[in-house]
Design a protein around this motif. Structure first.
Motif, PDB file in Angstrom:
ATOM      1  N   ILE A 135      -8.550  10.998   4.144  1.00  0.00           N
ATOM      2  CA  ILE A 135      -8.732  10.432   2.808  1.00  0.00           C
ATOM      3  C   ILE A 135      -7.933  11.287   1.835  1.00  0.00           C
ATOM      4  O   ILE A 135      -7.923  12.522   1.929  1.00  0.00           O
ATOM      5  CB  ILE A 135     -10.211  10.370   2.386  1.00  0.00           C
ATOM      6  CG1 ILE A 135     -10.355   9.700   1.003  1.00  0.00           C
ATOM      7  CG2 ILE A 135     -10.866  11.757   2.392  1.00  0.00           C
ATOM      8  CD1 ILE A 135     -11.800   9.377   0.620  1.00  0.00           C
ATOM      9  N   GLY A 136      -7.218  10.637   0.943  1.00  0.00           N
ATOM     10  CA  GLY A 136      -6.445  11.333  -0.081  1.00  0.00           C
ATOM     11  C   GLY A 136      -6.483  10.539  -1.368  1.00  0.00           C
ATOM     12  O   GLY A 136      -7.167   9.509  -1.461  1.00  0.00           O
ATOM     13  N   TYR A 137      -5.755  10.984  -2.379  1.00  0.00           N
ATOM     14  CA  TYR A 137      -5.667  10.271  -3.658  1.00  0.00           C
ATOM     15  C   TYR A 137      -4.195  10.209  -4.038  1.00  0.00           C
ATOM     16  O   TYR A 137      -3.439  11.162  -3.848  1.00  0.00           O
ATOM     17  CB  TYR A 137      -6.496  10.975  -4.739  1.00  0.00           C
ATOM     18  CG  TYR A 137      -6.147  12.425  -4.942  1.00  0.00           C
ATOM     19  CD1 TYR A 137      -5.170  12.820  -5.876  1.00  0.00           C
ATOM     20  CD2 TYR A 137      -6.752  13.424  -4.188  1.00  0.00           C
ATOM     21  CE1 TYR A 137      -4.835  14.152  -6.044  1.00  0.00           C
ATOM     22  CE2 TYR A 137      -6.423  14.757  -4.351  1.00  0.00           C
ATOM     23  CZ  TYR A 137      -5.466  15.115  -5.275  1.00  0.00           C
ATOM     24  OH  TYR A 137      -5.130  16.432  -5.435  1.00  0.00           O
ATOM     25  N   ILE A 138      -3.809   9.062  -4.585  1.00  0.00           N
ATOM     26  CA  ILE A 138      -2.385   8.842  -4.828  1.00  0.00           C
ATOM     27  C   ILE A 138      -2.203   7.768  -5.877  1.00  0.00           C
ATOM     28  O   ILE A 138      -3.106   6.951  -6.120  1.00  0.00           O
ATOM     29  CB  ILE A 138      -1.687   8.438  -3.503  1.00  0.00           C
ATOM     30  CG1 ILE A 138      -0.175   8.643  -3.569  1.00  0.00           C
ATOM     31  CG2 ILE A 138      -2.026   6.994  -3.115  1.00  0.00           C
ATOM     32  CD1 ILE A 138       0.502   8.569  -2.210  1.00  0.00           C
ATOM     33  N   ASP A 139      -1.038   7.753  -6.507  1.00  0.00           N
ATOM     34  CA  ASP A 139      -0.732   6.731  -7.487  1.00  0.00           C
ATOM     35  C   ASP A 139      -0.637   5.359  -6.823  1.00  0.00           C
ATOM     36  O   ASP A 139      -0.157   5.214  -5.704  1.00  0.00           O
ATOM     37  CB  ASP A 139       0.595   7.067  -8.178  1.00  0.00           C
ATOM     38  CG  ASP A 139       0.943   6.047  -9.232  1.00  0.00           C
ATOM     39  OD1 ASP A 139       1.708   5.115  -8.917  1.00  0.00           O
ATOM     40  OD2 ASP A 139       0.431   6.144 -10.352  1.00  0.00           O
ATOM     41  N   TYR A 140      -1.059   4.350  -7.562  1.00  0.00           N
ATOM     42  CA  TYR A 140      -1.124   2.981  -7.047  1.00  0.00           C
ATOM     43  C   TYR A 140       0.220   2.468  -6.553  1.00  0.00           C
ATOM     44  O   TYR A 140       0.270   1.689  -5.599  1.00  0.00           O
ATOM     45  CB  TYR A 140      -1.658   2.052  -8.137  1.00  0.00           C
ATOM     46  CG  TYR A 140      -1.767   0.612  -7.726  1.00  0.00           C
ATOM     47  CD1 TYR A 140      -2.752   0.191  -6.838  1.00  0.00           C
ATOM     48  CD2 TYR A 140      -0.885  -0.340  -8.230  1.00  0.00           C
ATOM     49  CE1 TYR A 140      -2.858  -1.138  -6.465  1.00  0.00           C
ATOM     50  CE2 TYR A 140      -0.979  -1.676  -7.860  1.00  0.00           C
ATOM     51  CZ  TYR A 140      -1.969  -2.070  -6.979  1.00  0.00           C
ATOM     52  OH  TYR A 140      -2.071  -3.386  -6.603  1.00  0.00           O
ATOM     53  N   ALA A 141       1.313   2.874  -7.184  1.00  0.00           N
ATOM     54  CA  ALA A 141       2.631   2.392  -6.746  1.00  0.00           C
ATOM     55  C   ALA A 141       2.880   2.727  -5.282  1.00  0.00           C
ATOM     56  O   ALA A 141       3.494   1.939  -4.553  1.00  0.00           O
ATOM     57  CB  ALA A 141       3.726   2.996  -7.620  1.00  0.00           C
ATOM     58  N   LEU A 177     -14.750  -2.097  -7.880  1.00  0.00           N
ATOM     59  CA  LEU A 177     -13.456  -2.699  -8.184  1.00  0.00           C
ATOM     60  C   LEU A 177     -12.407  -2.273  -7.183  1.00  0.00           C
ATOM     61  O   LEU A 177     -12.471  -1.175  -6.622  1.00  0.00           O
ATOM     62  CB  LEU A 177     -12.968  -2.252  -9.568  1.00  0.00           C
ATOM     63  CG  LEU A 177     -13.803  -2.571 -10.793  1.00  0.00           C
ATOM     64  CD1 LEU A 177     -13.155  -1.924 -12.018  1.00  0.00           C
ATOM     65  CD2 LEU A 177     -13.919  -4.066 -10.988  1.00  0.00           C
ATOM     66  N   SER A 178     -11.409  -3.129  -7.013  1.00  0.00           N
ATOM     67  CA  SER A 178     -10.169  -2.750  -6.348  1.00  0.00           C
ATOM     68  C   SER A 178      -9.147  -2.403  -7.421  1.00  0.00           C
ATOM     69  O   SER A 178      -9.107  -3.039  -8.485  1.00  0.00           O
ATOM     70  CB  SER A 178      -9.634  -3.902  -5.490  1.00  0.00           C
ATOM     71  OG  SER A 178     -10.529  -4.198  -4.439  1.00  0.00           O
ATOM     72  N   ALA A 179      -8.343  -1.389  -7.164  1.00  0.00           N
ATOM     73  CA  ALA A 179      -7.296  -1.026  -8.116  1.00  0.00           C
ATOM     74  C   ALA A 179      -6.271  -2.149  -8.211  1.00  0.00           C
ATOM     75  O   ALA A 179      -5.891  -2.747  -7.199  1.00  0.00           O
ATOM     76  CB  ALA A 179      -6.612   0.265  -7.679  1.00  0.00           C
ATOM     77  N   SER A 180      -5.805  -2.418  -9.426  1.00  0.00           N
ATOM     78  CA  SER A 180      -4.804  -3.455  -9.653  1.00  0.00           C
ATOM     79  C   SER A 180      -4.197  -3.250 -11.027  1.00  0.00           C
ATOM     80  O   SER A 180      -4.814  -2.623 -11.904  1.00  0.00           O
ATOM     81  CB  SER A 180      -5.437  -4.851  -9.589  1.00  0.00           C
ATOM     82  OG  SER A 180      -6.317  -5.041 -10.697  1.00  0.00           O
ATOM     83  N   PRO A 181      -2.999  -3.777 -11.257  1.00  0.00           N
ATOM     84  CA  PRO A 181      -2.435  -3.691 -12.606  1.00  0.00           C
ATOM     85  C   PRO A 181      -3.359  -4.267 -13.672  1.00  0.00           C
ATOM     86  O   PRO A 181      -3.445  -3.731 -14.781  1.00  0.00           O
ATOM     87  CB  PRO A 181      -1.123  -4.482 -12.483  1.00  0.00           C
ATOM     88  CG  PRO A 181      -0.721  -4.278 -11.051  1.00  0.00           C
ATOM     89  CD  PRO A 181      -2.017  -4.304 -10.286  1.00  0.00           C
ATOM     90  N   VAL A 218       7.254  -2.446  -9.369  1.00  0.00           N
ATOM     91  CA  VAL A 218       6.769  -1.274  -8.633  1.00  0.00           C
ATOM     92  C   VAL A 218       5.313  -0.973  -8.997  1.00  0.00           C
ATOM     93  O   VAL A 218       4.830   0.155  -8.873  1.00  0.00           O
ATOM     94  CB  VAL A 218       7.662  -0.046  -8.868  1.00  0.00           C
ATOM     95  CG1 VAL A 218       8.932  -0.162  -8.047  1.00  0.00           C
ATOM     96  CG2 VAL A 218       7.992   0.142 -10.351  1.00  0.00           C
ATOM     97  N   LYS A 219       4.593  -2.031  -9.470  1.00  0.00           N
ATOM     98  CA  LYS A 219       3.135  -2.008  -9.642  1.00  0.00           C
ATOM     99  C   LYS A 219       2.651  -1.089 -10.762  1.00  0.00           C
ATOM    100  O   LYS A 219       1.541  -0.576 -10.709  1.00  0.00           O
ATOM    101  CB  LYS A 219       2.442  -1.646  -8.322  1.00  0.00           C
ATOM    102  CG  LYS A 219       2.909  -2.463  -7.122  1.00  0.00           C
ATOM    103  CD  LYS A 219       2.752  -3.953  -7.353  1.00  0.00           C
ATOM    104  CE  LYS A 219       3.211  -4.752  -6.130  1.00  0.00           C
ATOM    105  NZ  LYS A 219       3.167  -6.208  -6.366  1.00  0.00           N
ATOM    106  N   PHE A 220       3.481  -0.884 -11.790  1.00  0.00           N
ATOM    107  CA  PHE A 220       3.040  -0.199 -12.989  1.00  0.00           C
ATOM    108  C   PHE A 220       2.723  -1.239 -14.067  1.00  0.00           C
ATOM    109  O   PHE A 220       3.196  -2.378 -14.000  1.00  0.00           O
ATOM    110  CB  PHE A 220       4.111   0.754 -13.514  1.00  0.00           C
ATOM    111  CG  PHE A 220       4.254   2.014 -12.711  1.00  0.00           C
ATOM    112  CD1 PHE A 220       3.578   3.168 -13.082  1.00  0.00           C
ATOM    113  CD2 PHE A 220       5.042   2.044 -11.572  1.00  0.00           C
ATOM    114  CE1 PHE A 220       3.704   4.336 -12.340  1.00  0.00           C
ATOM    115  CE2 PHE A 220       5.178   3.202 -10.823  1.00  0.00           C
ATOM    116  CZ  PHE A 220       4.501   4.346 -11.210  1.00  0.00           C
ATOM    117  N   VAL A 221       1.971  -0.838 -15.060  1.00  0.00           N
ATOM    118  CA  VAL A 221       1.630  -1.705 -16.177  1.00  0.00           C
ATOM    119  C   VAL A 221       2.477  -1.301 -17.384  1.00  0.00           C
ATOM    120  O   VAL A 221       2.411  -0.143 -17.821  1.00  0.00           O
ATOM    121  CB  VAL A 221       0.134  -1.597 -16.532  1.00  0.00           C
ATOM    122  CG1 VAL A 221      -0.189  -2.418 -17.779  1.00  0.00           C
ATOM    123  CG2 VAL A 221      -0.713  -2.065 -15.358  1.00  0.00           C
TER     124      VAL A 221
END
Length: 356
Positions: A216-222, A242-246, A318-321
């Motif tokens: 398990i790790g943590y990372i940016d959504y992109a 929730l699921s992560a999403s833009p 690239v999945k950024f807002v």
């Protein structure tokens, strides 16, 4: 300066800007910092060059190193996922403004779960504190009835370098776990215990999680989207998983002081409101408030002006807002404060072409 910009007018003005010969074609723009934001900056750089702009040499060394380089004036801009306090910006002679928005997502390497893994903030903190060490632990099973949780050890992956990802992740855990707050608190870099696999940069987090069963790790959504990682669902401040999403990142922005007051000094973690991802983050650019080299600063400013006007669709790829227009107007206010060493308003000049 106007508080909103017509995209049509913006496009015409940007075309005029790029129609002018660059100040120094052979000498491009230099930036360094956030590895989380690297996918957006790389795509912007490719398209900006195609549009007739200067080349961008961006080094994704992490937020901490990027800020160190801009303080030492080794680059034209530093990129960080953490907004520096105003006192530090004043001390270092910098201005700072956001560019895009994303989120930090816990990701796992677990096979045949049969559904999305749900974690509360408290359980996530206990995993990273080393208090929950196997995937079929009762605390995890209680949140995930019906999932096939393996009886295998949890392998925790963290960042070894100073990073905005770690800052926002630990900010979130500090808000939901008194034990985490007391032991680690909010920081961009932690002295992880020996059992944590500590790696440098977002790319290495992705690579290590994918290569390590039970990780398990943590990372940016992109990177979640780019590398087909398996994300975790988190419980939001409103109590919904929730699921992560833009869309969930944007929901956090519109419930923040960014949107209501144009104030970037506060983060986007644990924002109220339905559907707001709990570990939303902005990514920022820092530049000298007084440019030692006017031509170099002008080139960097021109790049970001172009990105605000033409980069929205590219950011989404690239999945950024992209910044909402109201927030973008506040960012222009900060950017316009850059001057040359003789007091010439180069930031205002770059922005004013957009509103003529």
């Amino acid at each position: 300066m106007k508080t909103s910009l017509s995209k049509g007018v913006l496009g015409l003005c940007l075309g005029a800007m790029l129609g002018c010969p660059p100040a120094a074609v052979a000498d491009g723009i230099r930036g360094a910092g956030s590895s989380a934001a690297a996918p957006a900056y790389r795509l912007w750089a490719d398209e900006y060059l195609k549009a007739g702009g200067e080349a961008l040499d961006y080094d994704p060394v992490g937020s901490g190193a990027g800020m160190a380089r801009i303080r030492q004036r080794q680059v034209d801009f530093g990129a960080s996922d953490v907004m520096a306090p105003r006192s530090e910006l004043a001390r270092d002679g910098l201005v700072m403004f956001p560019t895009v928005v994303s989120g930090i997502v816990p990701v796992v390497n677990l096979r045949r779960l049969g559904g999305a893994l749900k974690l509360s903030g408290d359980v996530l903190a206990r995993i990273f504190l080393g208090e929950i060490t196997v995937w079929n632990a009762p605390e995890i099973a209680a949140l995930n009835p019906g999932l096939s949780l393996p009886a295998e050890p949890i392998r925790v992956v963290g960042r070894s370098d100073g990073s905005g990802s770690t800052h926002h992740f630990s900010d979130y855990l500090s808000r939901v776990s008194p034990a985490w707050k007391a032991r680690f608190g909010v920081a961009s870099k932690h002295a992880w215990p020996p059992e944590v696999i500590a790696v440098k940069g977002s790319s290495e987090v992705s690579k290590t999680v994918r290569a390590t069963p039970g990780a398990i790790g943590y990372i940016d959504y992109a990177y979640v989207a780019q590398d087909s990682l398996t994300p975790v669902q988190l419980r939001s401040a409103a109590g919904r998983y929730l699921s992560a999403s833009p869309e969930s990142f944007r929901n956090a922005v519109v419930n923040s002081r960014w949107f209501s007051h144009g104030d970037f000094s506060e983060g986007l973690v644990q924002m109220p409101g339905e559907g707001a991802w709990p570990i939303t983050m902005g990514t920022y650019v820092a530049m000298p408030k007084v440019a030692a080299d006017t031509a170099r600063a002008t080139r960097a400013l021109r790049f970001f002006v172009w990105a605000y006007g033409r980069g929205d669709a590219l950011a989404r790829q690239v999945k950024f807002v992209p910044l909402p227009e109201k927030v973008q107007a506040s960012a222009f206010r900060e950017l316009s404060g850059v001057t040359g060493k003789n007091g010439e308003p180069i930031g205002m000049t770059a922005v004013s072409v957009l509103v003529r």
